[in-house]
Motif scaffolding. Sequence first.
Motif, PDB file in Angstrom:
ATOM      1  N   LYS A 295       1.136  -1.818  -0.280  1.00  0.00           N
ATOM      2  CA  LYS A 295       0.003   0.389   0.414  1.00  0.00           C
ATOM      3  C   LYS A 295       0.792   1.244  -0.143  1.00  0.00           C
ATOM      4  O   LYS A 295       0.254   2.314  -0.142  1.00  0.00           O
ATOM      5  CB  LYS A 295      -0.800   0.128   1.052  1.00  0.00           C
ATOM      6  N   MET A 296       1.768   0.864   0.370  1.00  0.00           N
ATOM      7  CA  MET A 296       2.758   1.882   0.052  1.00  0.00           C
ATOM      8  C   MET A 296       3.731   2.719  -0.390  1.00  0.00           C
ATOM      9  O   MET A 296       4.204   3.816  -1.444  1.00  0.00           O
ATOM     10  CB  MET A 296       4.405   1.528   1.319  1.00  0.00           C
ATOM     11  N   SER A 297       3.465   1.730  -1.862  1.00  0.00           N
ATOM     12  CA  SER A 297       3.933   1.925  -3.698  1.00  0.00           C
ATOM     13  C   SER A 297       3.927   2.834  -4.198  1.00  0.00           C
ATOM     14  O   SER A 297       4.662   3.183  -5.085  1.00  0.00           O
ATOM     15  CB  SER A 297       3.143   0.680  -3.893  1.00  0.00           C
ATOM     16  N   LEU A 298       2.483   3.822  -4.101  1.00  0.00           N
ATOM     17  CA  LEU A 298       2.245   4.689  -4.932  1.00  0.00           C
ATOM     18  C   LEU A 298       3.437   6.243  -4.711  1.00  0.00           C
ATOM     19  O   LEU A 298       3.541   7.231  -5.002  1.00  0.00           O
ATOM     20  CB  LEU A 298       0.944   5.560  -4.127  1.00  0.00           C
ATOM     21  N   THR A 299       3.806   6.021  -3.281  1.00  0.00           N
ATOM     22  CA  THR A 299       5.018   6.722  -2.029  1.00  0.00           C
ATOM     23  C   THR A 299       6.270   6.806  -2.350  1.00  0.00           C
ATOM     24  O   THR A 299       6.764   6.896  -2.417  1.00  0.00           O
ATOM     25  CB  THR A 299       4.491   7.873  -1.395  1.00  0.00           C
ATOM     26  N   ILE A 300       6.615   5.369  -2.213  1.00  0.00           N
ATOM     27  CA  ILE A 300       7.901   4.246  -1.097  1.00  0.00           C
ATOM     28  C   ILE A 300       7.722   3.164  -2.766  1.00  0.00           C
ATOM     29  O   ILE A 300       7.527   2.294  -2.544  1.00  0.00           O
ATOM     30  CB  ILE A 300       7.857   4.186  -0.354  1.00  0.00           C
ATOM     31  N   PRO A 301       8.648   3.349  -3.191  1.00  0.00           N
ATOM     32  CA  PRO A 301       8.630   2.518  -4.886  1.00  0.00           C
ATOM     33  C   PRO A 301       9.664   1.378  -3.639  1.00  0.00           C
ATOM     34  O   PRO A 301      10.415   1.508  -2.973  1.00  0.00           O
ATOM     35  CB  PRO A 301       9.494   2.631  -5.702  1.00  0.00           C
ATOM     36  N   LYS A 302       9.502   0.104  -4.326  1.00  0.00           N
ATOM     37  CA  LYS A 302      10.338  -1.208  -3.680  1.00  0.00           C
ATOM     38  C   LYS A 302      11.484  -1.144  -3.913  1.00  0.00           C
ATOM     39  O   LYS A 302      12.451  -1.609  -2.846  1.00  0.00           O
ATOM     40  CB  LYS A 302       9.078  -2.406  -3.899  1.00  0.00           C
ATOM     41  N   GLY A 303      11.969  -0.375  -4.433  1.00  0.00           N
ATOM     42  CA  GLY A 303      13.480  -0.391  -4.484  1.00  0.00           C
ATOM     43  C   GLY A 303      14.141   0.378  -4.091  1.00  0.00           C
ATOM     44  O   GLY A 303      15.390   0.164  -4.267  1.00  0.00           O
ATOM     45  N   LYS A 304      13.547   0.787  -3.603  1.00  0.00           N
ATOM     46  CA  LYS A 304      13.813   1.970  -2.781  1.00  0.00           C
ATOM     47  C   LYS A 304      14.201   1.792  -1.425  1.00  0.00           C
ATOM     48  O   LYS A 304      14.235   2.436  -0.045  1.00  0.00           O
ATOM     49  CB  LYS A 304      13.536   3.389  -3.049  1.00  0.00           C
ATOM     50  N   TRP A 305      13.047   0.413  -1.183  1.00  0.00           N
ATOM     51  CA  TRP A 305      12.515   0.584   0.844  1.00  0.00           C
ATOM     52  C   TRP A 305      14.348  -0.017   1.365  1.00  0.00           C
ATOM     53  O   TRP A 305      14.600  -0.959   1.036  1.00  0.00           O
ATOM     54  CB  TRP A 305      11.603  -1.247  -0.051  1.00  0.00           C
ATOM     55  N   ARG A 306      14.753   0.361   2.620  1.00  0.00           N
ATOM     56  CA  ARG A 306      15.781   0.088   3.079  1.00  0.00           C
ATOM     57  C   ARG A 306      15.812  -0.234   5.040  1.00  0.00           C
ATOM     58  O   ARG A 306      13.984   0.238   5.009  1.00  0.00           O
ATOM     59  CB  ARG A 306      16.980   1.438   2.834  1.00  0.00           C
ATOM     60  N   LYS A 307      16.579  -0.885   4.921  1.00  0.00           N
ATOM     61  CA  LYS A 307      16.004  -1.159   6.031  1.00  0.00           C
ATOM     62  C   LYS A 307      17.986  -1.113   7.235  1.00  0.00           C
ATOM     63  O   LYS A 307      19.187  -0.801   7.037  1.00  0.00           O
ATOM     64  CB  LYS A 307      15.559  -2.538   6.671  1.00  0.00           C
ATOM     65  N   GLY A 308      18.058  -0.831   8.730  1.00  0.00           N
ATOM     66  CA  GLY A 308      19.562  -0.387   9.287  1.00  0.00           C
ATOM     67  C   GLY A 308      18.904  -0.026  10.629  1.00  0.00           C
ATOM     68  O   GLY A 308      17.708   0.024  11.244  1.00  0.00           O
ATOM     69  N   SER A 309      19.935  -0.040  12.000  1.00  0.00           N
ATOM     70  CA  SER A 309      19.726   0.790  12.862  1.00  0.00           C
ATOM     71  C   SER A 309      19.424   2.141  12.976  1.00  0.00           C
ATOM     72  O   SER A 309      19.445   2.776  11.923  1.00  0.00           O
ATOM     73  CB  SER A 309      21.341   0.572  13.374  1.00  0.00           C
ATOM     74  N   GLN A 310      18.192   2.661  13.637  1.00  0.00           N
ATOM     75  CA  GLN A 310      18.160   3.824  13.453  1.00  0.00           C
ATOM     76  C   GLN A 310      19.276   4.584  14.407  1.00  0.00           C
ATOM     77  O   GLN A 310      18.960   5.206  15.006  1.00  0.00           O
ATOM     78  CB  GLN A 310      16.765   3.759  14.941  1.00  0.00           C
ATOM     79  N   TRP A 311      20.131   4.131  15.472  1.00  0.00           N
ATOM     80  CA  TRP A 311      21.195   4.816  15.477  1.00  0.00           C
ATOM     81  C   TRP A 311      21.719   5.263  14.549  1.00  0.00           C
ATOM     82  O   TRP A 311      23.423   4.804  14.231  1.00  0.00           O
ATOM     83  CB  TRP A 311      21.965   3.875  16.845  1.00  0.00           C
ATOM     84  N   ILE A 312      22.331   6.739  14.367  1.00  0.00           N
ATOM     85  CA  ILE A 312      22.999   7.375  13.195  1.00  0.00           C
ATOM     86  C   ILE A 312      23.322   8.250  13.322  1.00  0.00           C
ATOM     87  O   ILE A 312      23.193   8.746  14.379  1.00  0.00           O
ATOM     88  CB  ILE A 312      21.970   7.194  11.841  1.00  0.00           C
ATOM     89  N   THR A 313      24.621   8.504  12.666  1.00  0.00           N
ATOM     90  CA  THR A 313      25.055  10.409  12.098  1.00  0.00           C
ATOM     91  C   THR A 313      25.201  10.679  11.695  1.00  0.00           C
ATOM     92  O   THR A 313      25.514  10.011  10.324  1.00  0.00           O
ATOM     93  CB  THR A 313      26.754   9.781  13.327  1.00  0.00           C
ATOM     94  N   LEU A 314      24.303  11.966  11.268  1.00  0.00           N
ATOM     95  CA  LEU A 314      24.173  12.491  10.279  1.00  0.00           C
ATOM     96  C   LEU A 314      25.422  14.100  10.291  1.00  0.00           C
ATOM     97  O   LEU A 314      25.789  14.985  11.179  1.00  0.00           O
ATOM     98  CB  LEU A 314      23.376  12.913   9.976  1.00  0.00           C
ATOM     99  N   VAL A 315      25.337  14.167   8.872  1.00  0.00           N
ATOM    100  CA  VAL A 315      25.786  15.262   8.751  1.00  0.00           C
ATOM    101  C   VAL A 315      24.874  16.859   8.674  1.00  0.00           C
ATOM    102  O   VAL A 315      23.318  16.305   8.607  1.00  0.00           O
ATOM    103  CB  VAL A 315      27.082  15.839   7.465  1.00  0.00           C
ATOM    104  N   ARG A 316      25.061  17.769   9.241  1.00  0.00           N
ATOM    105  CA  ARG A 316      23.936  18.903   8.696  1.00  0.00           C
ATOM    106  C   ARG A 316      22.675  18.799   7.312  1.00  0.00           C
ATOM    107  O   ARG A 316      21.584  18.848   8.044  1.00  0.00           O
ATOM    108  CB  ARG A 316      24.870  19.853   9.231  1.00  0.00           C
ATOM    109  N   LYS A 317      23.556  18.643   6.471  1.00  0.00           N
ATOM    110  CA  LYS A 317      22.628  19.088   5.415  1.00  0.00           C
ATOM    111  C   LYS A 317      21.887  17.456   5.218  1.00  0.00           C
ATOM    112  O   LYS A 317      20.522  18.096   5.636  1.00  0.00           O
ATOM    113  CB  LYS A 317      23.157  19.524   4.047  1.00  0.00           C
ATOM    114  N   HIS A 318      22.229  16.608   5.504  1.00  0.00           N
ATOM    115  CA  HIS A 318      21.389  15.389   5.872  1.00  0.00           C
ATOM    116  C   HIS A 318      20.087  15.639   6.736  1.00  0.00           C
ATOM    117  O   HIS A 318      18.583  15.250   6.590  1.00  0.00           O
ATOM    118  CB  HIS A 318      22.293  14.356   6.209  1.00  0.00           C
TER     119      HIS A 318
END
Length: 464
Positions: A295-318
Amino acid sequence: MDRRGITQTATALHRFLKATIQLLVCTRKCTPLTRGNEEDMGEIRAFDQQRYPSHTRAYHVPQNLGVSACHEAPLKRIPCRREKHVRHPKNADFFSLVTAFHKRFPSFPIRPGSRLFISLTTVLFIFALFRLHSLSKLPSSAPARNAAASVLSRPSNPFVGTPKIAFLFLARSNLPLDFLWQGFFQNAEEGSFSVYIHSKPGFVFDRSTTRCAFFYGRQLSKSFQVAWGESSMIEAEQLLFRAALQDPANQRFVLVSDSCIPLYNFSYVYNYIMSSSKSFVDCFLDTKEGLYNPKMSLTIPKGKWRKGSQWITLVRKHAEVIMADDIVIPVFKRYCKREVIQMEQDCIPDEHYMQTLLAMSELEDGLERRSLTFALWNQSASETERQSWHPVTFKHDDASPERIKEIKGINHVYYETEHRTEWCRSNATSMPCFLFARKFSRGAAMRLLREGVVGPFDASVLLA
């Protein structure tokens, strides 16, 4: 397929349907149906009355008309008497289409045997139109990509001064390992970091609730109750990013849990993070069935579906891209819910959202696709023990110097779904992969301090 291609395909389908009907009603089989061929007429009448006993029909086709003449010469109709009859509900829509066609083209003599074929052809045509309509709504990451491009293209003045690392703590209420973080921050250079805490509404960090002076008054004023496995988790993360972005000195952003410990002193952590121009985001292609909700497909293509740990470190732009998102997060709020997780899907918002948004924004090239926070996942063969699938909690006996040394010695991460090995390097020099680790109990953290594994131990902070 673009809109022009869809239009051309629809036109071709329309022509095909028209040609099919013309072929049905204008074959040489219509020629024998003349006044001079009573045998054929009787056969057709008998067939018609047998299939449709509640009404009668009279047929008349001029003699000696070939295929082409069927369209050129108008056919004279003999009035027929039709009685009201009941049709099967399942076939009502099909035959209403045929009746409408017959009223629109009364000169076309449709044989009873052709009714089913025309009905099926019409249904197939309608199905093709619906399919074309769906093609016009093919999933696309363009909106998210354009939104990210808009954020990244905003003019910004280069920050002048000492850049800071913003530590963003997600807490249930208090921070139980506060005594360890006190030792970590007290050795930091002044003005090189900032702290933001999302805790339950109304919880205040002061002398009565925490042993870490760096946590005093650092809670967000507009916090809310967070539930695991729901979109409230990523909404809380957005609040933390929004608050930290108010300070232009904050150039790096580290998400930290309430059971997380630093593995090195502040100076090492600061230089490690600041030396890289990329964000550290554990991000991999998620191929497990059931995690992606169609049901997400109209906004989120399956080819862009990702997974990972939520504990991230970002630069300011991101971090600005995350904070500005109003395209992807509504989809997660709608389709990534706890009740969906239990019954149909296994979509965990905090393990998919950041990674998917950055992938849709075409920002993966700006990532070190690994986390800086170590976690040991439950490898038990027991189905009961693995049902919740949470990281192992390190207790007092588990937090030995040998175990910490083992964690510090990890220099690569292997991602099975992509057959990819992520080597931990900085300027072609091998580096430890992890700066933090979780989940640690209070007893484990006290042992680490007492044995001097992660920093100097000051017993007074435990007696305060």
